[in-house]
Design an enzyme around this catalytic site. Structure first.
Site, PDB file in Angstrom:
ATOM      1  N   ILE A 267      24.207 -14.916  11.748  1.00  0.00           N
ATOM      2  CA  ILE A 267      23.841 -16.333  11.723  1.00  0.00           C
ATOM      3  C   ILE A 267      23.347 -16.784  13.088  1.00  0.00           C
ATOM      4  O   ILE A 267      22.332 -17.480  13.199  1.00  0.00           O
ATOM      5  CB  ILE A 267      25.032 -17.185  11.252  1.00  0.00           C
ATOM      6  CG1 ILE A 267      25.396 -16.826   9.807  1.00  0.00           C
ATOM      7  CG2 ILE A 267      24.709 -18.674  11.361  1.00  0.00           C
ATOM      8  CD1 ILE A 267      26.672 -17.481   9.305  1.00  0.00           C
TER       9      ILE A 267
ATOM     10  N   CYS B 262      28.495 -25.002  13.629  1.00  0.00           N
ATOM     11  CA  CYS B 262      28.512 -24.747  12.190  1.00  0.00           C
ATOM     12  C   CYS B 262      29.377 -23.523  11.889  1.00  0.00           C
ATOM     13  O   CYS B 262      29.215 -22.890  10.847  1.00  0.00           O
ATOM     14  CB  CYS B 262      27.098 -24.504  11.670  1.00  0.00           C
ATOM     15  SG  CYS B 262      26.052 -25.965  11.661  1.00  0.00           S
ATOM     16  N   SER B 263      30.276 -23.183  12.811  1.00  0.00           N
ATOM     17  CA  SER B 263      31.095 -21.983  12.626  1.00  0.00           C
ATOM     18  C   SER B 263      32.451 -22.346  12.050  1.00  0.00           C
ATOM     19  O   SER B 263      32.633 -22.398  10.833  1.00  0.00           O
ATOM     20  CB  SER B 263      31.222 -21.218  13.939  1.00  0.00           C
ATOM     21  OG  SER B 263      31.848 -22.007  14.948  1.00  0.00           O
ATOM     22  N   ARG B 264      33.424 -22.624  12.903  1.00  0.00           N
ATOM     23  CA  ARG B 264      34.762 -23.023  12.488  1.00  0.00           C
ATOM     24  C   ARG B 264      35.214 -24.186  13.375  1.00  0.00           C
ATOM     25  O   ARG B 264      35.001 -24.165  14.585  1.00  0.00           O
ATOM     26  CB  ARG B 264      35.757 -21.861  12.610  1.00  0.00           C
ATOM     27  CG  ARG B 264      35.486 -20.707  11.655  1.00  0.00           C
ATOM     28  CD  ARG B 264      35.800 -21.076  10.215  1.00  0.00           C
ATOM     29  NE  ARG B 264      35.608 -19.973   9.282  1.00  0.00           N
ATOM     30  CZ  ARG B 264      34.494 -19.733   8.628  1.00  0.00           C
ATOM     31  NH1 ARG B 264      33.434 -20.533   8.803  1.00  0.00           N
ATOM     32  NH2 ARG B 264      34.397 -18.714   7.797  1.00  0.00           N
TER      33      ARG B 264
ATOM     34  N   GLU C  92      40.114 -30.209   9.001  1.00  0.00           N
ATOM     35  CA  GLU C  92      39.403 -30.730   7.827  1.00  0.00           C
ATOM     36  C   GLU C  92      40.384 -31.069   6.705  1.00  0.00           C
ATOM     37  O   GLU C  92      41.369 -30.362   6.510  1.00  0.00           O
ATOM     38  CB  GLU C  92      38.392 -29.685   7.340  1.00  0.00           C
ATOM     39  CG  GLU C  92      37.227 -29.521   8.295  1.00  0.00           C
ATOM     40  CD  GLU C  92      36.128 -28.625   7.726  1.00  0.00           C
ATOM     41  OE1 GLU C  92      36.008 -28.510   6.485  1.00  0.00           O
ATOM     42  OE2 GLU C  92      35.396 -28.050   8.529  1.00  0.00           O
TER      43      GLU C  92
ATOM     44  N   HIS D  81      30.793 -30.258   6.164  1.00  0.00           N
ATOM     45  CA  HIS D  81      30.869 -28.817   5.879  1.00  0.00           C
ATOM     46  C   HIS D  81      29.844 -28.411   4.818  1.00  0.00           C
ATOM     47  O   HIS D  81      30.192 -27.857   3.773  1.00  0.00           O
ATOM     48  CB  HIS D  81      32.282 -28.440   5.421  1.00  0.00           C
ATOM     49  CG  HIS D  81      32.630 -27.007   5.707  1.00  0.00           C
ATOM     50  ND1 HIS D  81      33.868 -26.612   6.114  1.00  0.00           N
ATOM     51  CD2 HIS D  81      31.898 -25.863   5.642  1.00  0.00           C
ATOM     52  CE1 HIS D  81      33.896 -25.299   6.290  1.00  0.00           C
ATOM     53  NE2 HIS D  81      32.703 -24.821   6.013  1.00  0.00           N
ATOM     54  N   ILE D  82      28.575 -28.655   5.132  1.00  0.00           N
ATOM     55  CA  ILE D  82      27.509 -28.400   4.156  1.00  0.00           C
ATOM     56  C   ILE D  82      26.562 -27.281   4.603  1.00  0.00           C
ATOM     57  O   ILE D  82      25.455 -27.153   4.077  1.00  0.00           O
ATOM     58  CB  ILE D  82      26.692 -29.685   3.882  1.00  0.00           C
ATOM     59  CG1 ILE D  82      26.093 -30.244   5.183  1.00  0.00           C
ATOM     60  CG2 ILE D  82      27.557 -30.725   3.189  1.00  0.00           C
ATOM     61  CD1 ILE D  82      25.084 -31.365   4.955  1.00  0.00           C
TER      62      ILE D  82
ATOM     63  N   SER E 204      26.383 -24.224   3.982  1.00  0.00           N
ATOM     64  CA  SER E 204      25.943 -23.321   2.912  1.00  0.00           C
ATOM     65  C   SER E 204      25.371 -24.065   1.714  1.00  0.00           C
ATOM     66  O   SER E 204      25.076 -23.442   0.676  1.00  0.00           O
ATOM     67  CB  SER E 204      27.119 -22.448   2.443  1.00  0.00           C
ATOM     68  OG  SER E 204      28.124 -23.254   1.839  1.00  0.00           O
TER      69      SER E 204
END
Length: 386
Positions: free
Chosen positions: A176, A271-273, A302, A320-321, A323
């Site tokens: 990624i 956009c990882s964790r 979250e 958290h979008i 994906s």
């Protein structure tokens, strides 16, 4: 539970019972299970996150496999219940599995699936979107316009950052991170600095070749540099995107001290964790440095944000979008279903979980294999020779 479950059932007379804790995009995953003799039950309980008790009720007395979500707490209690019900497999509809106690799954002989190989470009695209939105203050400007505050063009109205010729920093140059780097280098002619424990030769060759192309066409060539430390990236980059795995070494990787190393007008994207960033420290830094901007898809706890983050105009926050493209989410559902189906049928494990195109080809039957089982070695499961 106080209220009965709302369950949608496909192929009620199927030999194998597979439960999905949530409706998932597309229908191919359902058809693949039904075609192989599965009774598919989909929970439509209007509750964002199912409790352990909810899922135990779903498992019931007989259940061959469960497809679940990363918001669920899959530990000793659930794996014990699934084992007692005759279950062989659980799969997250996600690449991550921080919500899963794999040791507990091993104890009960339950295979744990995940869905890598289908999220790379989609996640990288969102990171690029957040980068551009933060650089050009798009969300702020949109809110300004909708509030009826625009009275005419002004020289200083929402002045942001030009990306061309600036330096993009990537921390974690795996699939990624490398895809994101290529997008920013080729799309915006940014120079690259990256930090990873392993050299990304392919990425380096890509940037070198693109730089030569630009030079041959009379333009300023782009450059790359592999940093010797993460701190070097933080100090030199104008835009930084985080792509590490989450473990003990990367928890609060970006903290108060490291935020202070960054440029005053830098942009930080994650956009990882969520726990990779100390969110409390980030809120303080945003408050003290109004020209510093951040784009976040993930959060430390979250679905909650730390106090003050939602009030920061220099923060872009999305739920958290990364994906959330149609193709990717449908692909994730398919892979999760095939993980469970493969274990029920006794199929071997696919040899490379990051090369899953054969499972996603809608014009052909998928291979007789489980795409990705994270504890396959611990369970002694055979590997496919396909």
């Amino acid at each position: 539970m106080a209220k009965p479950m709302a369950i949608e059932v496909y192929n009620p007379n199927g030999k194998y019972r597979v439960v999905s804790t949530k409706p998932m995009p597309g229908t191919r995953w359902i058809n693949l299970l039904v075609d192989q003799g599965c009774r598919v039950e989909i929970c439509h309980l209007k509750k964002t996150i199912l409790s352990v008790e909810d899922i135990i009720d779903l498992i019931g007395n007989k259940c061959d496999g469960v497809i679940g979500q990363l918001t669920e707490d899959w530990g000793e209690t659930l794996f014990s219940a699934l084992s007692k019900a005759g279950g062989k497999a659980f799969s997250n509809m996600a690449v991550g599995y921080n919500n899963v106690d794999v040791e507990a799954a091993n104890k009960y002989g339950i295979a744990v699936g995940n869905t890598p190989g289908v999220l790379t470009e989609t996640t990288a695209e969102l990171a690029a979107s957040l980068s551009l939105a933060a650089a050009r203050r798009i969300v702020e400007a949109d809110g300004f316009m909708r509030a009826g505050l625009y009275e005419g063009w002004l020289p200083h109205l929402f002045v942001g950052n030009l990306l061309k010729g600036q330096t993009v920093g990537v921390i974690g140059a795996g699939r990624i991170g490398s895809a994101y780097a290529r997008m920013m280098v080729e799309g915006f002619k940014m120079n690259l600095i990256y930090f990873d424990l392993y050299q990304s030769t392919r990425l380096e060759k890509f940037v070198t070749a693109y730089g030569q192309f630009l030079k041959a066409n009379g333009e300023q060539p782009v450059t790359w540099k592999r940093a010797s430390s993460m701190e070097e990236v933080l100090r030199e980059a104008d835009l930084i995107s985080l792509h590490p795995v989450l473990d003990k070494t990367t928890y609060h990787l970006v903290n108060k001290e490291r935020l202070a190393m960054m440029k005053k007008e830098a942009i930080l994207v994650n956009c990882s964790r969520g726990p990779v960033i100390d969110e409390v420290a980030l809120v303080d830094h945003l408050r003290e440095n109004p020209m510093f901007r951040v784009g976040l898809d993930v959060f430390e706890e979250e679905p909650f944000m730390k106090p003050g983050l939602a009030d920061m105009k220099n923060a872009i926050v999305v739920p958290h979008i990364a994906s959330a493209s149609k193709w990717t989410r449908e692909g994730m559902a398919t892979l999760a279903a095939l993980n469970v189906l493969g274990r029920i049928k006794g199929y071997p494990i696919w040899s490379d979980p990051n090369r899953v195109d054969p499972f996603l080809n809608e014009n052909a039957s998928p291979p007789n294999a489980s795409p990705s089982i994270v504890n396959s070695k611990a369970l002694g499961l055979p590997v496919s020779k396909l």
